[in-house]
Design an enzyme around this catalytic site. Sequence first.
Site, PDB file in Angstrom:
ATOM      1  N   ALA A 160       0.864  -1.177   0.000  1.00  0.00           N
ATOM      2  CA  ALA A 160       0.000   0.000   0.000  1.00  0.00           C
ATOM      3  C   ALA A 160       0.902   1.229   0.000  1.00  0.00           C
ATOM      4  CB  ALA A 160      -0.889  -0.011   1.241  1.00  0.00           C
TER       5      ALA A 160
ATOM      6  N   GLY B  38       0.585  -5.019   0.928  1.00  0.00           N
ATOM      7  CA  GLY B  38      -0.623  -5.109   0.104  1.00  0.00           C
ATOM      8  C   GLY B  38      -0.387  -5.794  -1.228  1.00  0.00           C
TER       9      GLY B  38
ATOM     10  N   GLU C 181      -0.678  -9.380  -0.439  1.00  0.00           N
ATOM     11  CA  GLU C 181      -2.104  -9.613  -0.161  1.00  0.00           C
ATOM     12  C   GLU C 181      -2.934  -9.626  -1.445  1.00  0.00           C
ATOM     13  OE1 GLU C 181      -1.910  -6.380   2.794  1.00  0.00           O
ATOM     14  OE2 GLU C 181      -3.066  -7.709   4.087  1.00  0.00           O
TER      15      GLU C 181
ATOM     16  N   GLU D 269       4.772  -5.120   7.398  1.00  0.00           N
ATOM     17  CA  GLU D 269       4.015  -4.083   8.108  1.00  0.00           C
ATOM     18  C   GLU D 269       4.486  -3.880   9.538  1.00  0.00           C
ATOM     19  OE1 GLU D 269       2.669  -6.374   6.136  1.00  0.00           O
ATOM     20  OE2 GLU D 269       1.127  -5.491   4.883  1.00  0.00           O
TER      21      GLU D 269
END
Length: 258
Positions: free
Chosen positions: A66, A111, A114, A134
């Site tokens: 992200a 992300g 993911e 993260e």
Amino acid sequence: MSYKNLLWAVQDETVIVTINRPDKLNALNTETLAEIKDAISKFKADKTLRGAIITGSGEKAFVAGADISEFSEFKEQQGYELSKNGHDIFNLIESSPKPILAAINGFALGGGCELAMSCHLRTAAPNAKFGQPEVNLGLIPGYGGTQRLIQLIGKGRATEYLLTGDMIKAEQALNWGLVTHVFDNELISNSIEILKKIYAKSPIAIGKTIDCINAYFNPDEDGLKFEIKAFSECCGTVDFIEGTSAFLEKRKPNFPVS
Ligand code: COA
């Protein structure tokens, strides 16, 4: 299809969606996520497309996570909205009745990992690197990573991967089952060959199989009961009539595109 941060190209009934922010290692900002949502919706609605590939632009990255620059000031409510939006979009991918494959060509972090895990299939180039870093940011994965990682590689490995934030290389991802193929070259064309095997099968059965796999991981469903229902719903369909007739007539089935 024209997007600011995605490329849309069609080859062999497959749309190749390329996340195209190479100067930011294809990090997922709000705009890119919205475009992914739109692209997946268009793919699902387009009967001429049998499957999709998601990949990254440039030499270095699939998606490096992200976009950290967008959320460094966030408080709890904004964090909730960011995470919920990502979950909704990745659920849209996972629930597609047509196969979606992540072709991982470099960093698949946060992300990005993911996103790949929300796809039905994952292939990698030898330079692929995976991680959920993260914890280095005072965060946890927010787009389904804590759950889908356990589903794919088991609790023990997932726990170490999530708590250390370590990156793993393509070969280890293959050994752990995070990807099913590492291709030395021609990542996209080799990935299309996997999809083409699926395109030769009954589209109705493919969609039902994906639903059953997803039901296993849905606490609100009893997977075995779900399978009985899905099996019965296959019976009598055009694909069922074509598939069983073709077998009895000793010919290859020719399933209509649904
Ligand atoms: N969000 C925002 N920008 C990112 C990004 C992310 N997740 N990952 C990379 N970028 C940007 C960098 O800020 C840099 O931009 P700049 O040139 O404007 O400074 C550019 O992409 C290139 O990255 P850089 O760090 O210079 O490349 P590198 O080869 O030295 O390192 C990584 C590559 C992937 C190891 C490193 O970029 C990194 O750790 N990224 C963050 C990974 C992460 O924590 N993801 C989870 C986010 S929740």
